[in-house]
Design a protein around this motif. Structure first.
Motif: not given
Ligand SMILES: *Cc1c(COP(=O)(O)O)cnc(C)c1O
Length: 469
Positions: A98, A154-155, A181, A227, A229, A259, A261, A293, A296
């Protein structure tokens, strides 16, 4: 019995550990590495050779065994992840780690990892503090939220939010957003894990705010937007806006969980990209919690960020799961420094992800031209697209200039593009390009300025070995 005996006698063709250890290569290794470790690795290799012989393989020669042991030593003592140069043109490349970090983030991470820090210590009072205080004010300032919390990714942020606030209750989501995702992270499964009951409404391509309204009942705890994503539904689609969800939520006293993302803080449309929902907008519209996150589009270290209403964030902070997913000190320091890049208005210059997104096309073309010169007449500069990638901006592409190598492969001829791609991966540091059919594409956009010299040297080496072939 007879077969057994032949096997035993073939095993006897293998050298002893002592014999191996006296080989010059092994003696050389023993200057740097403990004797016991080398003996252990030699034994492991001999065991593998026995298994291979038992399966009908040849008895290997002494040199070959020593070479295998050296490779084992190397693999064990120079572990990955190794640094690579990303010439693929995918800016947020999950398989390549990333987001690369800003200098300020790297320096902050170095500082806290080299020694002690006031991670959970209040220097003013001399008593215990909280690691979240270092980041919360920054998050609030950047996003406009009342409160914030950072966890490992984010998870985990989503699992924490749903577990703490919606366990044994219902969460309503549009069917088109109950998605995977990537990396096996499926929203419906995450919700089940959290103990929340998922109520899917609408259809895959069309959901109306009435669908949400009709599904609200006494057990409803939240309205969730995820979202999309990493995919895009094209053709006839209809979905509810975050404004509609917030308005509905207000009428029924229900929070909206958003969410997002990618955690975008800057306007992507200024660079010719599709609009990516921005955290500040969601907060401004009044979502209860926004999740995103750190690594990202934010362009920081791996982290999961939750911002939103104070009474909700406070519940998450107090939940036992928050302790299990708390962020480490280096991630915290790197994220804080990255947020300062935004607050100082220098993200476009200093956060690599944004420097790449905003890189002027003429500069990319100039670099592509100098790269192509290294490859000589076999390469050309072509128009192409860089991708934002990494579960953000589905189909988010930027016009770029690529170096193209190879092309049509005649029957019986070597595929030189594939060969060059392989040679590039064998360089130190390895270089990762993008193969499109029989053409190798190299995109200057994702090669950091500080890497250019090394890149050109590696390109030269790889090209020389391909063209000599
Ligand atoms: C990437 C993503 C996640 C997971 O995030 P991580 O930081 O990789 O755990 C969750 N929800 C959305 C919408 C995402 O794009």
């Amino acid at each position: 019995m007879c077969a057994m005996n032949t096997m035993e006698s073939r095993f006897r063709g293998l050298p002893s550990v002592d014999r191996l250890m006296s080989e010059p290569e092994m003696v050389k290794l023993s200057v740097s590495y403990p004797h016991d470790l080398l003996v252990d690795l030699a034994r492991q290799q001999l065991e593998l050779e026995r298994i291979s012989i038992a399966a009908g393989g040849q008895v290997p020669g002494l040199t070959k065994i020593v070479k295998s042991i050296c490779a084992r030593v190397d693999a064990l003592l120079s572990p990955g992840p190794r640094r690579v140069i990303n010439a693929s043109g995918v800016i947020i490349h999950t398989n390549l780690g990333r987001a690369p970090l800003s200098e300020e983030a790297i320096a902050a991470m170095n500082r806290v990892s080299a020694g002690y820090s006031d991670l959970e210590f209040d220097l003013d009072s001399g008593t215990r503090g909280s690691r979240n205080t270092h980041i919360e004010q920054l998050l609030c300032q950047v996003t406009g939220a009342e409160a914030g919390l950072v966890v490992i990714n984010n998870a985990a942020a989503l699992v924490l939010g749903l577990t703490a606030l919606t366990k044994r209750k219902e969460v309503i989501i549009s069917r088109g957003q109950a998605v995977e995702i990537g990396g096996g992270f499926r929203i419906p499964e995450v919700m089940r894990q959290s103990g929340a009951k998922l109520v899917e409404v609408g259809t895959t391509n069309s959901t109306n705010i009435w669908d949400f309204e009709q599904a609200i009942g006494p057990r409803t705890a939240a309205l969730l937007r995820v979202h999309s994503s990493n995919f895009k539904i094209i053709g006839y689609t209809q979905n509810v806006t975050i404004e509609e969800l917030v308005t509905l939520g207000l009428r029924h006293d229900l929070p909206v969980f958003d969410d997002l993302g990618s955690g975008c803080l800057l306007d992507t449309t200024r660079y010719g990209l599709d609009p990516e929902p921005m955290v500040q907008q969601s907060i401004n519209l009044g979502v209860g919690l926004a999740f995103f996150s750190g690594d990202k589009l934010l362009g920081g270290p791996q982290a999961g960020i939750i911002v939103g209403k104070k009474h909700l964030v406070d519940k998450l902070k107090k939940h036992p799961l928050a302790r299990a997913v708390r962020i480490d000190k280096t991630g915290l320091a790197g994220l804080a420094a990255t947020l300062v890049n935004y607050l100082k208005g220098e993200a476009l210059d200093k956060v690599p992800v944004w420097r790449m997104i905003s890189a002027p096309l003429d500069e990319i073309e100039r670099r592509a031209t100098s790269w192509a010169q290294v490859l000589g007449s076999t390469a050309r500069v072509v128009e192409g697209e860089s991708m934002v990638g990494g579960g953000s901006l589905p189909g988010g592409v930027l016009p770029t200039k690529l170096v193209a190598f190879g092309g049509r492969v005649k029957k019986g001829e070597q595929n030189t593009a594939q060969l060059l791609a392989r040679k590039l991966r064998e360089q130190e540091p390895p270089i990762v390009g993008r193969l499109s059919g029989n053409t190798l594409l190299l995109d200057p956009r994702t090669v950091l300025p500080g890497e250019e010299k090394e890149f050109l040297q590696a390109l030269q080496n790889a090209a020389a070995s391909v063209l000599a072939n």
